[in-house]
Design a protein around this motif. Sequence first.
Motif, mmCIF file in Angstrom:
data_model
loop_
_atom_site.group_PDB
_atom_site.id
_atom_site.type_symbol
_atom_site.label_atom_id
_atom_site.label_comp_id
_atom_site.label_asym_id
_atom_site.label_seq_id
_atom_site.Cartn_x
_atom_site.Cartn_y
_atom_site.Cartn_z
ATOM 1 N N SER A 146 46.053 35.297 33.298
ATOM 2 C CA SER A 146 44.760 34.960 32.704
ATOM 3 C C SER A 146 44.105 33.854 33.529
ATOM 4 N N LYS A 147 42.788 33.892 33.602
ATOM 5 C CA LYS A 147 42.035 32.927 34.397
ATOM 6 C C LYS A 147 42.300 31.500 33.933
ATOM 7 N N SER B 146 43.039 48.172 33.388
ATOM 8 C CA SER B 146 42.935 49.630 33.511
ATOM 9 C C SER B 146 42.779 50.108 34.952
ATOM 10 N N LEU B 147 42.219 49.289 35.847
ATOM 11 C CA LEU B 147 42.011 49.757 37.217
ATOM 12 C C LEU B 147 43.309 49.994 37.974
ATOM 13 N N CYS C 213 39.826 32.961 46.937
ATOM 14 C CA CYS C 213 39.441 33.797 45.828
ATOM 15 C C CYS C 213 38.457 34.823 46.383
ATOM 16 N N THR C 214 38.863 36.084 46.430
ATOM 17 C CA THR C 214 38.032 37.125 47.014
ATOM 18 C C THR C 214 37.177 37.791 45.944
ATOM 19 N N PRO C 215 36.100 38.487 46.353
ATOM 20 C CA PRO C 215 35.203 39.096 45.372
ATOM 21 C C PRO C 215 35.875 40.139 44.485
ATOM 22 N N VAL C 216 36.618 41.090 45.058
ATOM 23 C CA VAL C 216 37.226 42.152 44.267
ATOM 24 C C VAL C 216 38.635 42.407 44.786
ATOM 25 N N PHE C 217 39.568 42.471 43.882
ATOM 26 C CA PHE C 217 40.954 42.699 44.248
ATOM 27 C C PHE C 217 41.205 44.182 44.485
ATOM 28 N N ASN C 218 41.965 44.483 45.556
ATOM 29 C CA ASN C 218 42.371 45.844 45.864
ATOM 30 C C ASN C 218 43.871 45.826 46.090
ATOM 31 N N LEU C 219 44.624 46.417 45.170
ATOM 32 C CA LEU C 219 46.079 46.376 45.222
ATOM 33 C C LEU C 219 46.636 47.042 46.476
ATOM 34 N N ASP C 220 46.097 48.198 46.850
ATOM 35 C CA ASP C 220 46.606 48.895 48.036
ATOM 36 C C ASP C 220 46.407 48.071 49.302
ATOM 37 N N ALA C 221 45.244 47.447 49.441
ATOM 38 C CA ALA C 221 44.971 46.611 50.619
ATOM 39 C C ALA C 221 45.883 45.387 50.623
ATOM 40 N N TRP C 222 46.107 44.798 49.458
ATOM 41 C CA TRP C 222 46.976 43.630 49.353
ATOM 42 C C TRP C 222 48.405 43.999 49.768
ATOM 43 N N LYS D 189 38.075 43.243 39.286
ATOM 44 C CA LYS D 189 36.849 43.979 38.967
ATOM 45 C C LYS D 189 36.795 44.296 37.471
ATOM 46 N N ASP D 190 35.664 44.075 36.890
ATOM 47 C CA ASP D 190 35.386 44.403 35.484
ATOM 48 C C ASP D 190 36.219 43.608 34.479
ATOM 49 N N ASN D 191 36.859 42.528 34.920
ATOM 50 C CA ASN D 191 37.618 41.700 33.980
ATOM 51 C C ASN D 191 37.555 40.243 34.440
ATOM 52 N N PRO D 192 36.507 39.509 34.049
ATOM 53 C CA PRO D 192 36.337 38.135 34.531
ATOM 54 C C PRO D 192 37.374 37.148 33.990
#
Length: 191
Positions: free
Chosen positions: A112-113, A81-82, A6-15, A176-179
Amino acid sequence: MVATQCTPVFNLDAWMKQKATGSVMIEHVGDISSEYIDSVLPAVEQNIYTHIEQDNVRKRAFHIFIECIQNLYHHIESTPSLVKTYADDKLGAIVMTMDGGLCRVTTGNFVSKTKMQSLCQRIDALNAMDADEIKRVYRETINNRDFSDKGGAGIGMIDMRRKTGNKLQYAFYKVKDNPELMFFSFDVCIS
């Protein structure tokens, strides 16, 4: 190796960059609609035929691709939205690669979490089973015919594990911004 990171912030392009290694047969990020599925299957079949020599591996790879894209279609949550630039409402990602003698189908979607724990338990339980246990669970599930609210009988992951003989790999990433939302990354390797 099974990943449950579980990483701190997801980045779609990097993934996507990380998953699109080797010879890429199909790569898609966006809406997963029935029209998209219908349009992509002939290209996937042709790419499998071009990149994979053994008939039995070709058949398994195509079957696994269909299972994975159907899972995306039925289980995608609304897109945060991100990443709205990639999809209007429900974003899914699918990558199929060939690297050496290994074909890998990777999917990614937001969940959903609250679903994270049950997905982890289900996949970990399947990964802990030997071939005979997988066959037994497969038969029991087929005979049970208990359909979920999404229309499936819960057979997809069992069948992927059964057909490949390989452990299912997965990871969850924080959004990010959606826990309350996680990005679910799922890999199936076919050899």
